[in-house]
Design a protein around this motif. Structure first.
Motif, mmCIF file in Angstrom:
data_model
loop_
_atom_site.group_PDB
_atom_site.id
_atom_site.type_symbol
_atom_site.label_atom_id
_atom_site.label_comp_id
_atom_site.label_asym_id
_atom_site.label_seq_id
_atom_site.Cartn_x
_atom_site.Cartn_y
_atom_site.Cartn_z
ATOM 1 N N ALA A 1 0.931 -1.253 0.182
ATOM 2 C CA ALA A 1 0.093 -0.093 0.023
ATOM 3 C C ALA A 1 0.990 1.232 -0.032
ATOM 4 C CB ALA A 1 -0.856 -0.170 1.180
ATOM 5 N N HIS A 2 0.778 2.188 -0.998
ATOM 6 C CA HIS A 2 1.670 3.090 -1.148
ATOM 7 C C HIS A 2 1.204 4.409 -2.071
ATOM 8 C CE1 HIS A 2 2.644 2.267 -5.411
ATOM 9 N NE2 HIS A 2 2.082 1.116 -5.189
ATOM 10 N N LEU A 3 1.897 5.296 -2.235
ATOM 11 C CA LEU A 3 1.327 6.483 -3.001
ATOM 12 C C LEU A 3 2.010 6.373 -4.486
ATOM 13 C CD1 LEU A 3 2.089 9.286 -0.345
ATOM 14 C CD2 LEU A 3 0.181 8.139 -0.661
ATOM 15 N N ASP A 4 1.163 6.741 -5.117
ATOM 16 C CA ASP A 4 1.264 6.871 -6.763
ATOM 17 C C ASP A 4 2.349 8.045 -6.887
ATOM 18 O OD1 ASP A 4 -0.263 9.138 -7.077
ATOM 19 O OD2 ASP A 4 -1.729 7.936 -8.101
ATOM 20 N N ALA A 5 2.704 8.374 -8.113
ATOM 21 C CA ALA A 5 3.775 9.422 -8.247
ATOM 22 C C ALA A 5 3.056 10.949 -7.988
ATOM 23 C CB ALA A 5 4.264 9.372 -9.846
ATOM 24 N N ASN A 6 1.758 10.829 -8.019
ATOM 25 C CA ASN A 6 1.051 12.125 -7.534
ATOM 26 C C ASN A 6 0.756 12.116 -6.295
ATOM 27 O OD1 ASN A 6 1.238 13.121 -10.464
ATOM 28 N ND2 ASN A 6 -0.401 11.731 -11.044
ATOM 29 N N GLY A 7 0.782 11.280 -5.421
ATOM 30 C CA GLY A 7 0.359 10.962 -4.058
ATOM 31 C C GLY A 7 -0.754 10.679 -3.641
ATOM 32 N N ALA A 8 -1.587 9.971 -4.511
ATOM 33 C CA ALA A 8 -2.534 9.267 -4.498
ATOM 34 C C ALA A 8 -2.463 7.887 -3.997
ATOM 35 C CB ALA A 8 -3.762 9.327 -5.666
ATOM 36 N N PRO A 9 -3.259 7.297 -3.001
ATOM 37 C CA PRO A 9 -3.053 6.028 -2.573
ATOM 38 C C PRO A 9 -3.285 4.998 -3.558
ATOM 39 C CG PRO A 9 -5.042 6.937 -1.366
ATOM 40 C CD PRO A 9 -4.078 8.101 -2.157
#
Length: 259
Positions: free
Chosen positions: A89-97
């Motif tokens: 579970a992480h953030l994408d390049a734009n900061g969305a989970p």
């Protein structure tokens, strides 16, 4: 995060670990309607567990907001047959989970060698990964990975912005033991200054006859568990949920037979 196997494939197994790489968000994880990982904190990597294979429906909620609230994460993911896998579970390049499933390479490693795998799971632009100051993986973007075999031993690793010498993470000393796959996760957010590293060591990859063979699918190789105890509650919950065959929306993971 946790998983629950469907009974149709309960005789099969996969090795699964879970990493929470979203800073500042403690979560509760539900599989098929059952709470399996309460108070799951950022930066936590679960011990690997061999679990019944099958279909997994997972919802991740902010702490104390499940199971009837709106999940922070909800997705369907598949794990290939016989896999040793890590769910992140992480953030994408734009900061969305988001949630990503990675299959860990458990192929044998040549004598005197170690495998290193780097996974970009941070809200950050493309990066280069350096070993002892020399770029070894370049232009790595979220949520991609890069891997290679190197001489076993200590290295000093850091992460720079792609094509530059601007250090975004590190340096960190890594002990790349012979016959292992050291997986390095870069997670967090560059904008929020929460970038961090997490490592996972997958052992038992020595080439025959020098070590423990990985088996036909490699699923026998595991990250080492240090507590020496039995399966944790989340793993027991997975098996129980699989036996019940509960149905719910969320992440779906299909993990198949270990040879």
């Amino acid at each position: 995060m946790a998983l629950a196997a469907a009974p149709a494939q309960a005789a099969d197994e996969a090795t699964v670990s879970v990493l929470h790489g979203i800073p500042g968000l403690t979560v509760d994880v539900y599989a098929n309607g059952q709470q399996l990982l309460p108070d799951f904190k950022p930066g936590t990597l679960t011990d690997p567990q061999e679990l019944p294979a099958g279909s997994y429906d997972i919802k991740v909620f902010k702490d104390n907001e499940g199971p009837n609230g709106t999940p922070a994460l909800q997705k369907q993911v598949e794990v290939p047959a016989g896999a040793n896998a890590t769910l992140v579970a992480h953030l994408d390049a734009n900061g969305a989970p988001m949630l990503s499933a990675f299959v860990n390479d458990t192929a044998p490693v040549a004598a005197g060698k170690a495998r290193v795998t780097v996974r970009h799971v941070a809200a950050a632009p493309a990066v280069d990964v350096r070993a002892n100051g020399t770029p070894v993986f370049t232009g790595l973007t979220n949520p991609k990975e890069a891997k290679g075999e190197v001489d076993a031993g200590m290295i000093k690793a850091d992460v720079t912005l792609a094509g530059t010498s601007t250090v975004a993470l590190g340096p960190a000393d890594l002990n790349l033991a012979e016959g292992t796959n050291t997986v390095v996760y870069a997670y967090g957010s560059a904008a929020d200054k929460t970038l961090a590293l997490k490592t996972q060591a997958i052992t038992g990859l020595h080439s025959a006859p020098g070590g423990v063979p990985a088996g036909g699918s490699g699923a026998a190789a595991n990250a080492r568990t240090d507590d020496g105890g039995g399966a944790p509650a989340w793993a027991i919950g997975l098996a129980a949920a699989g036996a019940l065959g509960l149905a719910a929306g969320g992440y779906r993971v299909v993990a198949n037979r270990r040879n």
